[in-house]
Scaffold this motif. Structure first.
Motif, PDB file in Angstrom:
ATOM      1  N   GLY A 129      39.567  48.438  22.919  1.00  0.00           N
ATOM      2  CA  GLY A 129      39.738  49.751  23.508  1.00  0.00           C
ATOM      3  C   GLY A 129      39.909  50.834  22.452  1.00  0.00           C
ATOM      4  N   GLN A 130      40.151  50.422  21.195  1.00  0.00           N
ATOM      5  CA  GLN A 130      40.342  51.425  20.134  1.00  0.00           C
ATOM      6  C   GLN A 130      39.064  52.225  19.915  1.00  0.00           C
ATOM      7  N   HIS A 131      37.920  51.532  19.914  1.00  0.00           N
ATOM      8  CA  HIS A 131      36.659  52.252  19.719  1.00  0.00           C
ATOM      9  C   HIS A 131      36.338  53.110  20.949  1.00  0.00           C
ATOM     10  N   GLY A 204      30.543  50.884  17.242  1.00  0.00           N
ATOM     11  CA  GLY A 204      31.895  50.942  16.689  1.00  0.00           C
ATOM     12  C   GLY A 204      32.181  50.044  15.524  1.00  0.00           C
ATOM     13  N   SER A 205      31.253  49.141  15.183  1.00  0.00           N
ATOM     14  CA  SER A 205      31.543  48.273  14.053  1.00  0.00           C
ATOM     15  C   SER A 205      30.306  48.167  13.166  1.00  0.00           C
ATOM     16  N   GLN A 206      30.421  47.377  12.076  1.00  0.00           N
ATOM     17  CA  GLN A 206      29.305  47.342  11.119  1.00  0.00           C
ATOM     18  C   GLN A 206      28.284  46.283  11.536  1.00  0.00           C
ATOM     19  N   SER A 250      34.038  46.467  10.086  1.00  0.00           N
ATOM     20  CA  SER A 250      33.964  47.861   9.615  1.00  0.00           C
ATOM     21  C   SER A 250      35.183  48.321   8.823  1.00  0.00           C
ATOM     22  N   ASN A 251      36.416  47.946   9.268  1.00  0.00           N
ATOM     23  CA  ASN A 251      37.558  48.383   8.449  1.00  0.00           C
ATOM     24  C   ASN A 251      37.528  47.658   7.121  1.00  0.00           C
ATOM     25  N   ALA A 252      37.075  46.396   7.141  1.00  0.00           N
ATOM     26  CA  ALA A 252      37.019  45.609   5.907  1.00  0.00           C
ATOM     27  C   ALA A 252      36.005  46.197   4.929  1.00  0.00           C
ATOM     28  N   ILE A 363      47.503  43.757  16.577  1.00  0.00           N
ATOM     29  CA  ILE A 363      47.403  42.295  16.448  1.00  0.00           C
ATOM     30  C   ILE A 363      46.177  41.927  15.588  1.00  0.00           C
ATOM     31  N   GLU A 364      45.151  42.787  15.583  1.00  0.00           N
ATOM     32  CA  GLU A 364      43.996  42.571  14.698  1.00  0.00           C
ATOM     33  C   GLU A 364      44.449  42.603  13.233  1.00  0.00           C
ATOM     34  N   SER A 365      45.109  43.697  12.859  1.00  0.00           N
ATOM     35  CA  SER A 365      45.571  43.868  11.464  1.00  0.00           C
ATOM     36  C   SER A 365      46.543  42.767  11.064  1.00  0.00           C
ATOM     37  N   LEU A 387      45.770  48.189   6.816  1.00  0.00           N
ATOM     38  CA  LEU A 387      46.425  48.173   8.126  1.00  0.00           C
ATOM     39  C   LEU A 387      45.501  48.938   9.069  1.00  0.00           C
ATOM     40  N   SER A 388      44.592  48.203   9.713  1.00  0.00           N
ATOM     41  CA  SER A 388      43.495  48.861  10.426  1.00  0.00           C
ATOM     42  C   SER A 388      43.952  49.683  11.627  1.00  0.00           C
ATOM     43  N   GLY A 389      45.103  49.308  12.236  1.00  0.00           N
ATOM     44  CA  GLY A 389      45.529  50.078  13.398  1.00  0.00           C
ATOM     45  C   GLY A 389      46.980  49.807  13.766  1.00  0.00           C
TER      46      GLY A 389
END
Ligand SMILES: *Cc1c(COP(=O)(O)O)cnc(C)c1O
Length: 401
Positions: A129-131, A204-206, A250-252, A363-365, A387-389
């Motif tokens: 839901g973040q994206h 939303g991602s790579q 993508s954050n990585a 929980i992802e981070s 810390l992605s989110g």
């Protein structure tokens, strides 16, 4: 190295070297789409390539990153976490961005591309839901109508973000097929795009076909650009290791891209391990095989006949059977190492950071925290964890569900 040495003011600038390729990462990447999408994607690639040379576009993007998103995000020395683990650990605080994750770096970039292309409608899919929140936010900012596709299971487990998406004025479209998670939402959003090729698909991602991996990598590279300057300012040297969680990647790639040419920096990706065995995992590199999936050639979780299967992770944002073609390449060339982190280990990381630092990570981070805690244990290394989110969305959940 001169350009980045000990600058007092951290500059917010994306990484132009990432633009020197055509969407191929070794054998990976490319564009595997039905013919009706070939033209719109070509037009998107051409527009993007010209916009990143356009100083008014870059100026507007950087203005919004600073004044709307709140960049640069801090690089925070986590003292108690460092003492607990036995290494010197900094956190790159993407959780402090407007809307609470790194996703906004990319959605702001792509919405500006959409605006220049005259898009009448934005479409996007979302897992955690973040994206969806970041896309609905960017669409509201630009006044462009927006549809968000989301799996029914994810809608249940990420209810806070669902309410936010609706409040922001986007239309939420639940998808029920498959296991009703991200993979299925992407299939349905792609189907809609095929029928409406004049809408703008804000990915939303790579992942996905060219030019998305390149474009998303470019817009997220601001993370690594800042982090590199910030660690040099704080410590006068580069980190020995850097960590990020990997869903699509993508954050990585945002963090990693700032350090890819620094051969002495070890790079670690934390995959959503689930229960860390075939059939219950989202760890694509650890358990997958190279395959064409959702428009790109990369690693994918597949069955014995080579067909994509559903993934399983406690983290909705990591629950995806595909992965960025650039991470596939970084894995095969051994520039970066990828490990599955189990649901259980991620929950430990989630609580650990909350209680040691007063920071509740997504929980992802938390997967990146858990991997770092294991690899850095009593090593006295200098490290950065992305810390992605932020974890508000995960606080009310029964994480043992
Ligand atoms: C979406 C998301 C992820 C996973 O996506 P990547 O593209 O791999 O970064 C990780 N963390 C948070 C907080 C997310 O919202």
């Amino acid at each position: 190295m001169e350009t980045t040495t000990l600058k007092q003011n951290v500059e917010v600038s994306p990484l132009s070297e990432m633009l020197n390729h055509n969407g191929q990462y070794g054998d990976y990447g490319g564009s595997y789409v039905p013919p009706v999408l070939a033209k719109p994607l070509e037009r998107l690639a051409d527009t993007f390539n010209s916009l990143v040379q356009d100083s008014s576009f870059i100026k507007e993007y950087i203005y919004l990153l600073k004044q709307y998103v709140g960049r640069p995000s801090p690089l925070y020395y986590a003292k108690r976490l460092s003492e607990h683990i036995g290494s010197t650990i900094y956190l790159k605080r993407e959780d402090l961005n407007h809307t609470g994750s790194h996703k906004i770096n990319n959605t702001i970039g792509q919405i500006l591309v959409a605006k220049r292309m005259g898009a009448k409608e934005i479409i996007a899919e979302t897992g955690a839901g973040q994206h969806g929140v970041a896309t609905a936010t960017a669409a509201a900012l630009m006044g462009i109508p927006c549809k968000i596709f989301m799996g029914a299971k994810d809608i249940k487990r990420q209810s806070l973000n669902v309410s936010r998406i609706k409040l922001l004025g986007a239309e939420l479209i639940p998808t029920e097929s498959g296991t009703a998670t991200l993979k299925d939402a992407v299939d349905i959003a792609l189907g809609y795009y095929i029928e409406h090729p004049d809408s703008f698909y804000l990915l939303g991602s790579q992942v996905g076909p060219h030019p998305y991996p390149k474009m998303v990598g470019y817009f997220q590279s601001v993370i690594g650009q800042e982090a590199r300057q910030q660690i040099l300012n704080a410590e006068g040297r580069l980190p020995q290791a850097i960590f990020a969680c990997i869903g699509g990647g993508s954050n990585a790639i945002g963090l990693f891209s700032g350090f890819l040419n620094d051969k002495e920096v070890e790079i670690y990706g934390a995959e959503g391990g689930g229960e860390a065995h075939e059939g219950n995992t989202a760890a694509t590199i650890s358990f997958g095989k190279p395959a064409v999936f959702q428009g790109t050639y990369s690693y994918c979780l597949v069955d014995k006949d080579g067909n994509p299967v559903e993934s399983h992770s406690i983290a909705a944002g990591l629950d995806y059977p595909g992965i960025s073609p650039q991470h596939a390449y970084l894995n095969d060339t051994k520039r970066a190492s990828y490990y599955p982190v189990t649901d259980e280990a991620a929950i430990v990381g989630f609580k650990l950071l909350s209680q040691l630092e007063g920071i509740t990570p997504a929980i992802e981070s938390s997967h990146a925290i858990a991997l770092a805690a294991k690899i850095l244990k009593n090593k006295e290394m200098l490290a950065i964890i992305n810390l992605s989110g932020r974890g508000d969305k995960d606080v009310d959940r029964d994480l043992n569900e």
